[in-house]
Design a protein around this motif. Sequence first.
Motif, PDB file in Angstrom:
ATOM      1  N   ARG A   1      53.022  56.558  40.099  1.00  0.00           N
ATOM      2  CA  ARG A   1      53.731  57.191  41.212  1.00  0.00           C
ATOM      3  C   ARG A   1      53.188  56.724  42.566  1.00  0.00           C
ATOM      4  O   ARG A   1      53.972  56.465  43.495  1.00  0.00           O
ATOM      5  N   ASP A   2      51.867  56.608  42.690  1.00  0.00           N
ATOM      6  CA  ASP A   2      51.295  56.155  43.950  1.00  0.00           C
ATOM      7  C   ASP A   2      51.698  54.713  44.252  1.00  0.00           C
ATOM      8  O   ASP A   2      52.097  54.386  45.370  1.00  0.00           O
ATOM      9  N   MET A   3      51.573  53.846  43.262  1.00  0.00           N
ATOM     10  CA  MET A   3      51.888  52.440  43.484  1.00  0.00           C
ATOM     11  C   MET A   3      53.375  52.242  43.746  1.00  0.00           C
ATOM     12  O   MET A   3      53.774  51.465  44.623  1.00  0.00           O
ATOM     13  N   GLN A   4      54.201  52.957  43.004  1.00  0.00           N
ATOM     14  CA  GLN A   4      55.641  52.815  43.178  1.00  0.00           C
ATOM     15  C   GLN A   4      56.070  53.317  44.560  1.00  0.00           C
ATOM     16  O   GLN A   4      56.883  52.666  45.238  1.00  0.00           O
ATOM     17  N   ALA A   5      55.550  54.452  44.985  1.00  0.00           N
ATOM     18  CA  ALA A   5      55.916  54.993  46.292  1.00  0.00           C
ATOM     19  C   ALA A   5      55.460  54.072  47.414  1.00  0.00           C
ATOM     20  O   ALA A   5      56.204  53.835  48.382  1.00  0.00           O
ATOM     21  N   ASP A   6      54.241  53.539  47.319  1.00  0.00           N
ATOM     22  CA  ASP A   6      53.746  52.634  48.358  1.00  0.00           C
ATOM     23  C   ASP A   6      54.597  51.361  48.425  1.00  0.00           C
ATOM     24  O   ASP A   6      54.908  50.864  49.512  1.00  0.00           O
ATOM     25  N   THR A   7      54.962  50.833  47.273  1.00  0.00           N
ATOM     26  CA  THR A   7      55.768  49.613  47.251  1.00  0.00           C
ATOM     27  C   THR A   7      57.161  49.861  47.829  1.00  0.00           C
ATOM     28  O   THR A   7      57.715  49.007  48.526  1.00  0.00           O
ATOM     29  N   MET A   8      57.722  51.028  47.554  1.00  0.00           N
ATOM     30  CA  MET A   8      59.057  51.334  48.045  1.00  0.00           C
ATOM     31  C   MET A   8      59.100  51.434  49.562  1.00  0.00           C
ATOM     32  O   MET A   8      60.149  51.253  50.176  1.00  0.00           O
ATOM     33  N   VAL A   9      57.961  51.709  50.194  1.00  0.00           N
ATOM     34  CA  VAL A   9      57.917  51.799  51.656  1.00  0.00           C
ATOM     35  C   VAL A   9      57.399  50.503  52.282  1.00  0.00           C
ATOM     36  O   VAL A   9      57.951  50.018  53.271  1.00  0.00           O
ATOM     37  N   LEU A  10      56.373  49.901  51.707  1.00  0.00           N
ATOM     38  CA  LEU A  10      55.699  48.758  52.326  1.00  0.00           C
ATOM     39  C   LEU A  10      56.119  47.415  51.760  1.00  0.00           C
ATOM     40  O   LEU A  10      55.657  46.381  52.248  1.00  0.00           O
ATOM     41  N   GLY A  11      56.979  47.412  50.748  1.00  0.00           N
ATOM     42  CA  GLY A  11      57.257  46.150  50.070  1.00  0.00           C
ATOM     43  C   GLY A  11      58.355  45.303  50.675  1.00  0.00           C
ATOM     44  O   GLY A  11      58.554  44.165  50.250  1.00  0.00           O
ATOM     45  N   TRP A  12      59.087  45.795  51.674  1.00  0.00           N
ATOM     46  CA  TRP A  12      60.302  45.111  52.123  1.00  0.00           C
ATOM     47  C   TRP A  12      60.093  44.228  53.348  1.00  0.00           C
ATOM     48  O   TRP A  12      61.019  43.515  53.745  1.00  0.00           O
ATOM     49  N   TRP A  13      58.923  44.283  53.975  1.00  0.00           N
ATOM     50  CA  TRP A  13      58.777  43.735  55.318  1.00  0.00           C
ATOM     51  C   TRP A  13      58.412  42.258  55.315  1.00  0.00           C
ATOM     52  O   TRP A  13      57.376  41.849  55.829  1.00  0.00           O
ATOM     53  N   GLY A  14      59.258  41.457  54.749  1.00  0.00           N
ATOM     54  CA  GLY A  14      59.093  40.007  54.743  1.00  0.00           C
ATOM     55  C   GLY A  14      60.303  39.366  54.089  1.00  0.00           C
ATOM     56  O   GLY A  14      60.940  39.979  53.223  1.00  0.00           O
TER      57      GLY A  14
ATOM     58  N   ARG B   1      35.343  63.783  33.881  1.00  0.00           N
ATOM     59  CA  ARG B   1      35.693  64.143  35.245  1.00  0.00           C
ATOM     60  C   ARG B   1      37.174  64.551  35.269  1.00  0.00           C
ATOM     61  O   ARG B   1      37.920  64.227  34.339  1.00  0.00           O
ATOM     62  N   PRO B   2      37.648  65.239  36.297  1.00  0.00           N
ATOM     63  CA  PRO B   2      39.053  65.644  36.353  1.00  0.00           C
ATOM     64  C   PRO B   2      39.959  64.416  36.420  1.00  0.00           C
ATOM     65  O   PRO B   2      39.600  63.408  37.041  1.00  0.00           O
ATOM     66  N   PRO B   3      41.125  64.484  35.800  1.00  0.00           N
ATOM     67  CA  PRO B   3      42.062  63.355  35.885  1.00  0.00           C
ATOM     68  C   PRO B   3      42.673  63.263  37.278  1.00  0.00           C
ATOM     69  O   PRO B   3      42.573  64.184  38.088  1.00  0.00           O
ATOM     70  N   LEU B   4      43.285  62.138  37.554  1.00  0.00           N
ATOM     71  CA  LEU B   4      44.003  61.977  38.813  1.00  0.00           C
ATOM     72  C   LEU B   4      45.185  62.937  38.868  1.00  0.00           C
ATOM     73  O   LEU B   4      45.787  63.268  37.844  1.00  0.00           O
ATOM     74  N   ASP B   5      45.518  63.355  40.053  1.00  0.00           N
ATOM     75  CA  ASP B   5      46.646  64.265  40.247  1.00  0.00           C
ATOM     76  C   ASP B   5      47.936  63.455  40.353  1.00  0.00           C
ATOM     77  O   ASP B   5      48.099  62.671  41.295  1.00  0.00           O
ATOM     78  N   PRO B   6      48.869  63.590  39.399  1.00  0.00           N
ATOM     79  CA  PRO B   6      50.122  62.821  39.472  1.00  0.00           C
ATOM     80  C   PRO B   6      50.947  63.144  40.710  1.00  0.00           C
ATOM     81  O   PRO B   6      51.708  62.306  41.191  1.00  0.00           O
ATOM     82  N   GLY B   7      50.817  64.348  41.247  1.00  0.00           N
ATOM     83  CA  GLY B   7      51.596  64.711  42.420  1.00  0.00           C
ATOM     84  C   GLY B   7      53.069  64.824  42.111  1.00  0.00           C
ATOM     85  O   GLY B   7      53.503  64.912  40.960  1.00  0.00           O
ATOM     86  N   LYS B   8      53.871  64.797  43.164  1.00  0.00           N
ATOM     87  CA  LYS B   8      55.312  64.934  43.006  1.00  0.00           C
ATOM     88  C   LYS B   8      55.929  63.632  42.499  1.00  0.00           C
ATOM     89  O   LYS B   8      55.370  62.551  42.710  1.00  0.00           O
ATOM     90  N   PRO B   9      57.085  63.723  41.840  1.00  0.00           N
ATOM     91  CA  PRO B   9      57.805  62.488  41.474  1.00  0.00           C
ATOM     92  C   PRO B   9      58.094  61.642  42.708  1.00  0.00           C
ATOM     93  O   PRO B   9      58.127  62.141  43.842  1.00  0.00           O
ATOM     94  N   VAL B  10      58.329  60.369  42.494  1.00  0.00           N
ATOM     95  CA  VAL B  10      58.441  59.412  43.597  1.00  0.00           C
ATOM     96  C   VAL B  10      59.512  59.822  44.600  1.00  0.00           C
ATOM     97  O   VAL B  10      59.283  59.825  45.810  1.00  0.00           O
ATOM     98  N   PHE B  11      60.690  60.178  44.110  1.00  0.00           N
ATOM     99  CA  PHE B  11      61.795  60.461  45.026  1.00  0.00           C
ATOM    100  C   PHE B  11      61.732  61.871  45.609  1.00  0.00           C
ATOM    101  O   PHE B  11      62.628  62.273  46.344  1.00  0.00           O
ATOM    102  N   LYS B  12      60.692  62.625  45.299  1.00  0.00           N
ATOM    103  CA  LYS B  12      60.475  63.908  45.950  1.00  0.00           C
ATOM    104  C   LYS B  12      59.355  63.828  46.982  1.00  0.00           C
ATOM    105  O   LYS B  12      58.989  64.827  47.585  1.00  0.00           O
ATOM    106  N   ARG B  13      58.838  62.629  47.204  1.00  0.00           N
ATOM    107  CA  ARG B  13      57.819  62.394  48.216  1.00  0.00           C
ATOM    108  C   ARG B  13      58.483  61.847  49.479  1.00  0.00           C
ATOM    109  O   ARG B  13      59.543  61.214  49.403  1.00  0.00           O
ATOM    110  N   PRO B  14      57.865  62.056  50.651  1.00  0.00           N
ATOM    111  CA  PRO B  14      58.425  61.465  51.877  1.00  0.00           C
ATOM    112  C   PRO B  14      58.593  59.950  51.780  1.00  0.00           C
ATOM    113  O   PRO B  14      59.580  59.398  52.270  1.00  0.00           O
TER     114      PRO B  14
END
Length: 245
Positions: free
Chosen positions: A66-79, A112-125
Amino acid sequence: MPAPAWPQQYGGGMPAGGPGPAACQICGAAPAAPVTVRGHQGMLVIMRFLKREGMFCRTCALASFRDMQADTMVLGWWGPLSLLITPFTLLTNLGALSGIRRIPEPVGPGFRPPLDPGKPVFKRPAGILALIPMGLLGLAVFAFTLLVIVGAVVGPSSKSSESSESGGLSHYPNQEYPTLTVGSCARNDATWPYEDLKAEPCDSSAAQYSVHPWTNDTCASGDHSIGPMYSKGHDSPLCLRPLKG
């Protein structure tokens, strides 16, 4: 005293004495499976290819996706090239997500505690903002596809229509065609292969050609072929035979 909380981070090895190879390398929970999630960043003239891989439990793998997909969806287009690379990266990650969902839920806590998946990709800003470049790209692909289809349909049709109208025999500089019938006569005020035909009485000194029908889909040697637009029904090519004398 309670155990100190472990900071969540991507990567990092397990402490000595941790679970075996089937345990998550981030939190130590089991079962785990090999997972690879990719990312991309476009920066006008340069770009970055990112990859996060390792043995992850279902929870940590989903958080990484989810983190990688969300970051790519915002930062991946600028070229320029990134516009093409980013969609393939996002689709590749969907294949990784299918494998992540097949990993069973952890059966016990890790070291140790697992990573927090957080919200689904399309429910994030980030996912909501990414709908803008994705929508524009989809619109561009749709417009290009539509133009290709229209060009494929209209192009051959127009060419066929032009060929049918002129018989594919010569170029016509004017668009007003006199009606010529078999047995009548005509003159050409242009120079062959161009035509500027006019109907003429056969007893006129200006008459140059007599009108004959096509025979076996051709004209006799020495005759000039003209398109069907000159026939009464606009459906049959004709032949112009030079008058002697």
